[in-house]
Design an enzyme around this catalytic site. Structure first.
Site, PDB file in Angstrom:
ATOM      1  CB  SER A  39      47.183 -59.174 -23.476  1.00  0.00           C
ATOM      2  OG  SER A  39      47.200 -57.804 -23.994  1.00  0.00           O
ATOM      3  CE1 TYR A  80      42.545 -60.655 -26.639  1.00  0.00           C
ATOM      4  CE2 TYR A  80      43.774 -58.164 -25.770  1.00  0.00           C
ATOM      5  CZ  TYR A  80      43.312 -59.961 -25.971  1.00  0.00           C
ATOM      6  OH  TYR A  80      44.717 -59.846 -26.447  1.00  0.00           O
ATOM      7  CE  LYS A 122      44.209 -63.159 -24.565  1.00  0.00           C
ATOM      8  NZ  LYS A 122      44.722 -64.193 -24.983  1.00  0.00           N
TER       9      LYS A 122
HETATM   10  P1  NAD Z   1      46.135 -64.747 -34.001  1.00  0.00           P
HETATM   11  O1  NAD Z   1      44.579 -64.885 -34.758  1.00  0.00           O
HETATM   12  O2  NAD Z   1      47.178 -64.860 -35.246  1.00  0.00           O
HETATM   13  O3  NAD Z   1      46.049 -66.602 -33.526  1.00  0.00           O
HETATM   14  C1  NAD Z   1      45.612 -67.040 -32.981  1.00  0.00           C
HETATM   15  C2  NAD Z   1      45.188 -67.852 -33.566  1.00  0.00           C
HETATM   16  O4  NAD Z   1      43.979 -69.497 -33.062  1.00  0.00           O
HETATM   17  C3  NAD Z   1      44.813 -68.188 -35.383  1.00  0.00           C
HETATM   18  O5  NAD Z   1      45.035 -68.962 -35.955  1.00  0.00           O
HETATM   19  C4  NAD Z   1      43.455 -69.230 -35.046  1.00  0.00           C
HETATM   20  O6  NAD Z   1      42.689 -69.104 -36.741  1.00  0.00           O
HETATM   21  C5  NAD Z   1      42.985 -69.521 -33.977  1.00  0.00           C
HETATM   22  N1  NAD Z   1      41.910 -69.774 -32.785  1.00  0.00           N
HETATM   23  C6  NAD Z   1      40.904 -68.582 -32.754  1.00  0.00           C
HETATM   24  N2  NAD Z   1      39.922 -69.408 -32.220  1.00  0.00           N
HETATM   25  C7  NAD Z   1      39.925 -70.826 -32.653  1.00  0.00           C
HETATM   26  C8  NAD Z   1      39.718 -71.908 -31.708  1.00  0.00           C
HETATM   27  N3  NAD Z   1      38.007 -71.474 -31.030  1.00  0.00           N
HETATM   28  N4  NAD Z   1      39.727 -73.526 -31.892  1.00  0.00           N
HETATM   29  C9  NAD Z   1      40.738 -73.099 -32.147  1.00  0.00           C
HETATM   30  N5  NAD Z   1      41.780 -72.337 -33.234  1.00  0.00           N
HETATM   31  C10 NAD Z   1      41.238 -70.544 -32.746  1.00  0.00           C
HETATM   32  O7  NAD Z   1      46.949 -64.284 -33.171  1.00  0.00           O
HETATM   33  P2  NAD Z   1      48.133 -64.334 -32.383  1.00  0.00           P
HETATM   34  O8  NAD Z   1      48.486 -62.324 -32.393  1.00  0.00           O
HETATM   35  O9  NAD Z   1      49.050 -64.795 -33.101  1.00  0.00           O
HETATM   36  O10 NAD Z   1      47.962 -64.110 -31.171  1.00  0.00           O
HETATM   37  C11 NAD Z   1      47.926 -65.657 -30.218  1.00  0.00           C
HETATM   38  C12 NAD Z   1      47.602 -64.919 -28.917  1.00  0.00           C
HETATM   39  O11 NAD Z   1      48.731 -63.660 -28.559  1.00  0.00           O
HETATM   40  C13 NAD Z   1      46.193 -65.144 -28.578  1.00  0.00           C
HETATM   41  O12 NAD Z   1      45.470 -65.093 -27.461  1.00  0.00           O
HETATM   42  C14 NAD Z   1      45.961 -63.472 -28.344  1.00  0.00           C
HETATM   43  O13 NAD Z   1      45.209 -62.897 -27.731  1.00  0.00           O
HETATM   44  C15 NAD Z   1      47.211 -62.687 -27.517  1.00  0.00           C
HETATM   45  N6  NAD Z   1      48.126 -61.680 -27.212  1.00  0.00           N
HETATM   46  C16 NAD Z   1      48.346 -60.788 -28.842  1.00  0.00           C
HETATM   47  C17 NAD Z   1      48.490 -59.886 -28.979  1.00  0.00           C
HETATM   48  C18 NAD Z   1      48.849 -58.773 -30.485  1.00  0.00           C
HETATM   49  O14 NAD Z   1      49.503 -58.248 -30.531  1.00  0.00           O
HETATM   50  N7  NAD Z   1      48.847 -59.713 -31.357  1.00  0.00           N
HETATM   51  C19 NAD Z   1      49.246 -59.171 -27.836  1.00  0.00           C
HETATM   52  C20 NAD Z   1      48.833 -59.761 -26.852  1.00  0.00           C
HETATM   53  C21 NAD Z   1      48.527 -61.317 -26.359  1.00  0.00           C
HETATM   54  C1  WQD Z   2      49.953 -48.698 -31.644  1.00  0.00           C
HETATM   55  C2  WQD Z   2      50.235 -47.075 -31.190  1.00  0.00           C
HETATM   56  C3  WQD Z   2      48.060 -45.839 -31.326  1.00  0.00           C
HETATM   57  C4  WQD Z   2      47.027 -47.901 -36.109  1.00  0.00           C
HETATM   58  C5  WQD Z   2      46.809 -53.615 -28.544  1.00  0.00           C
HETATM   59  C6  WQD Z   2      45.578 -54.145 -28.256  1.00  0.00           C
HETATM   60  C7  WQD Z   2      46.450 -55.181 -26.884  1.00  0.00           C
HETATM   61  C8  WQD Z   2      47.560 -56.228 -27.755  1.00  0.00           C
HETATM   62  C9  WQD Z   2      48.627 -55.157 -28.922  1.00  0.00           C
HETATM   63  C10 WQD Z   2      46.682 -58.587 -27.807  1.00  0.00           C
HETATM   64  C11 WQD Z   2      48.667 -46.529 -30.336  1.00  0.00           C
HETATM   65  C12 WQD Z   2      49.203 -45.810 -33.006  1.00  0.00           C
HETATM   66  C13 WQD Z   2      47.533 -47.045 -34.333  1.00  0.00           C
HETATM   67  C14 WQD Z   2      46.704 -46.570 -36.157  1.00  0.00           C
HETATM   68  C15 WQD Z   2      48.674 -45.214 -34.898  1.00  0.00           C
HETATM   69  N1  WQD Z   2      46.707 -56.500 -28.633  1.00  0.00           N
HETATM   70  N2  WQD Z   2      48.372 -46.084 -34.055  1.00  0.00           N
HETATM   71  N3  WQD Z   2      47.332 -45.527 -35.968  1.00  0.00           N
HETATM   72  O1  WQD Z   2      46.816 -50.140 -28.796  1.00  0.00           O
HETATM   73  O2  WQD Z   2      49.021 -50.307 -27.386  1.00  0.00           O
HETATM   74  O3  WQD Z   2      47.340 -52.250 -28.187  1.00  0.00           O
HETATM   75  O4  WQD Z   2      47.050 -54.563 -30.043  1.00  0.00           O
HETATM   76  O5  WQD Z   2      46.661 -58.121 -26.671  1.00  0.00           O
HETATM   77  O6  WQD Z   2      45.448 -54.923 -26.569  1.00  0.00           O
HETATM   78  O7  WQD Z   2      45.045 -52.855 -27.406  1.00  0.00           O
HETATM   79  O8  WQD Z   2      48.291 -50.591 -30.574  1.00  0.00           O
HETATM   80  O9  WQD Z   2      49.477 -51.405 -32.480  1.00  0.00           O
HETATM   81  O10 WQD Z   2      46.629 -50.512 -32.240  1.00  0.00           O
HETATM   82  O11 WQD Z   2      48.542 -49.183 -31.419  1.00  0.00           O
HETATM   83  O12 WQD Z   2      48.728 -44.069 -34.451  1.00  0.00           O
HETATM   84  O13 WQD Z   2      46.789 -46.230 -37.381  1.00  0.00           O
HETATM   85  O14 WQD Z   2      49.758 -46.803 -32.306  1.00  0.00           O
HETATM   86  O15 WQD Z   2      46.970 -44.806 -30.557  1.00  0.00           O
HETATM   87  O16 WQD Z   2      49.531 -45.152 -29.792  1.00  0.00           O
HETATM   88  P1  WQD Z   2      48.188 -51.427 -28.898  1.00  0.00           P
HETATM   89  P2  WQD Z   2      48.689 -50.374 -31.747  1.00  0.00           P
END
Ligand code: NAD
Ligand code: WQD
Length: 332
Positions: free
Chosen positions: A125, A149, A153
């Site tokens: 991330s 978190y 990572k």
């Molecule tokens: P998500 O929660 O939709 O998907 C994660 C999946 O993993 C879920 O289906 C959950 O049931 C499963 N899971 C959780 N713990 C588990 C375990 N112990 N064993 C087996 N399965 C398990 O999340 P996502 O948004 O699809 O994210 C996927 C990956 O991408 C994660 O590693 C997350 O940290 C990373 N990521 C997500 C974002 C985002 O904003 N969505 C941003 C950057 C990185």
């Molecule tokens: C985006 C922008 C908020 C909600 C997070 C995690 C990051 C990654 C992605 C997993 C910001 C603004 C938000 C609201 C708002 N996840 N906002 N009102 O914070 O960039 O990233 O999700 O890896 O680790 O930190 O994403 O969608 O929460 O916010 O004004 O109700 O929207 O302040 O500027 P962020 P976000």
């Protein structure tokens, strides 16, 4: 064609990646404990692609279940999505995040080694960059985590780099996602936040659907073009295509690499509200509130390395992201 295991494959990004891998002819094995995914996701994937895939309900922390999974379904590589991902929850319960994310990844990596699987794509991330010195952010920027978190990572990235360097992993791709949004254009799969959404796009969609009265904009006094936070929103289908490109590469070539996955363009919170109106016709009411602690003013990627290593660039725009997120929200 190679067979790929997707841990967390029923989740938001995993399910979209499953579609693209299946459509490109890969066999997949979906492994998930369904702690944050709907049970009917595999069936929806079959509706979209016409292909059924093996589904293993298992916790990545369970060594015996992981051993059995690799024994039942030999695979060529793993794409590791399974994790917990809520920043606020990670600060409230750090040990839970160490356990699921870090211990879970150790158990997965050990099971892979025991099964002779040495190729991995890992979900990281942009949160590892914390408060960046400059934007766009390149992969060489220093890592400064600001929450638990993000720490998990950074630790997992380091573990994977060490396993690559020491040859335990033959090939690894660490993918740093910026802000994934949108959904598959079928409206059959998408993001499914539990409770009040912490992230902007799901919250905005729930306001548009009338489930919440207004969006609170967290601060309009940032040093950005309109004062609201700027992020690199990326369509989840673009992200899924990047995973397919990463899988192609780790199967073809040994070695480890780390790349940003973003569009390279930053949009502010208000830009997204306006794009949503343009894409859907819906005016989303909002009120400006205080800044959210821990937020940075601007965060967007330099996506150049992904283009050169993977031959991949994001192609979908912010209105596509809004239109597809809304289609999923309104059918869901
Ligand atoms: P998500 O929660 O939709 O998907 C994660 C999946 O993993 C879920 O289906 C959950 O049931 C499963 N899971 C959780 N713990 C588990 C375990 N112990 N064993 C087996 N399965 C398990 O999340 P996502 O948004 O699809 O994210 C996927 C990956 O991408 C994660 O590693 C997350 O940290 C990373 N990521 C997500 C974002 C985002 O904003 N969505 C941003 C950057 C990185
Ligand atoms: C985006 C922008 C908020 C909600 C997070 C995690 C990051 C990654 C992605 C997993 C910001 C603004 C938000 C609201 C708002 N996840 N906002 N009102 O914070 O960039 O990233 O999700 O890896 O680790 O930190 O994403 O969608 O929460 O916010 O004004 O109700 O929207 O302040 O500027 P962020 P976000």
């Amino acid at each position: 064609m190679a067979r790929i295991m997707l841990t967390g494959g029923a989740g938001f990004i995993g399910s979209h990646t499953a579609v693209v891998l299946l459509e490109r002819g890969y066999d997949i094995v979906l492994l998930d404990d369904f702690s944050n995914a709907a049970r009917d996701v595999p069936d929806r994937l079959r509706q979209i692609t016409g292909i059924a895939m093996p589904v293993i309900e298992a916790d990545i922390r369970d060594p015996e279940a992981m051993r059995a999974a690799f024994a039942a379904f030999p695979v060529d590589a793993v794409v590791h999505f399974a994790a917990k991902k809520a920043v606020g929850e990670s600060e409230a319960d750090p040990l839970l995040y160490f356990d699921v994310n870090i211990l879970g990844t150790i158990r997965l990596l050990a099971a892979m080694r025991d099964a002779g699987v040495g190729r991995l794509v890992f979900s990281s991330s942009a949160t590892v960059y914390g408060e960046p010195d400059t934007c766009p952010i390149s992969e060489t920027a220093s890592l400064r985590v600001t929450n638990v978190y993000g720490r998990t990572k950074m630790v997992m990235e380091g573990m994977i780099e060490d396993l690559s360097r020491t040859g335990v992993l033959a090939a690894s791709a660490i993918l740093r996602y910026f802000n994934p949004v949108g959904a598959h254009p079928s409206g059959l799969i998408g993001e499914n936040p539990r409770g009040v959404p912490a992230n902007l796009m799901p919250y905005l969609c729930q306001v548009a659907a009338g489930q919440r009265p207004y969006l609170t904009v967290f601060g309009n006094d940032y040093p950005t073009h309109d004062g609201t936070g700027v992020r690199d929103f990326i369509h989840v289908m673009d992200l899924a295509e990047a995973h397919a490109a990463a899988v192609d590469r780790i199967l073809a070539q040994d070695g480890g690499f780390t790349v940003n996955l973003g569009t390279g363009t930053g949009y502010s919170v208000l830009d997204l509200v306006h794009a949503f109106k343009a894409a859907t016709g819906i005016d989303v009411p909002y009120q400006v509130g205080p800044r959210r602690p821990g937020d940075v003013a601007a965060c967007y990627a330099d996506p150049g390395l992904a283009a050169s290593l993977l031959g991949w660039r994001a192609s979908r725009g912010v209105q596509d992201m809004c239109r597809d997120a809304w289609r999923w929200q309104s059918r869901h």
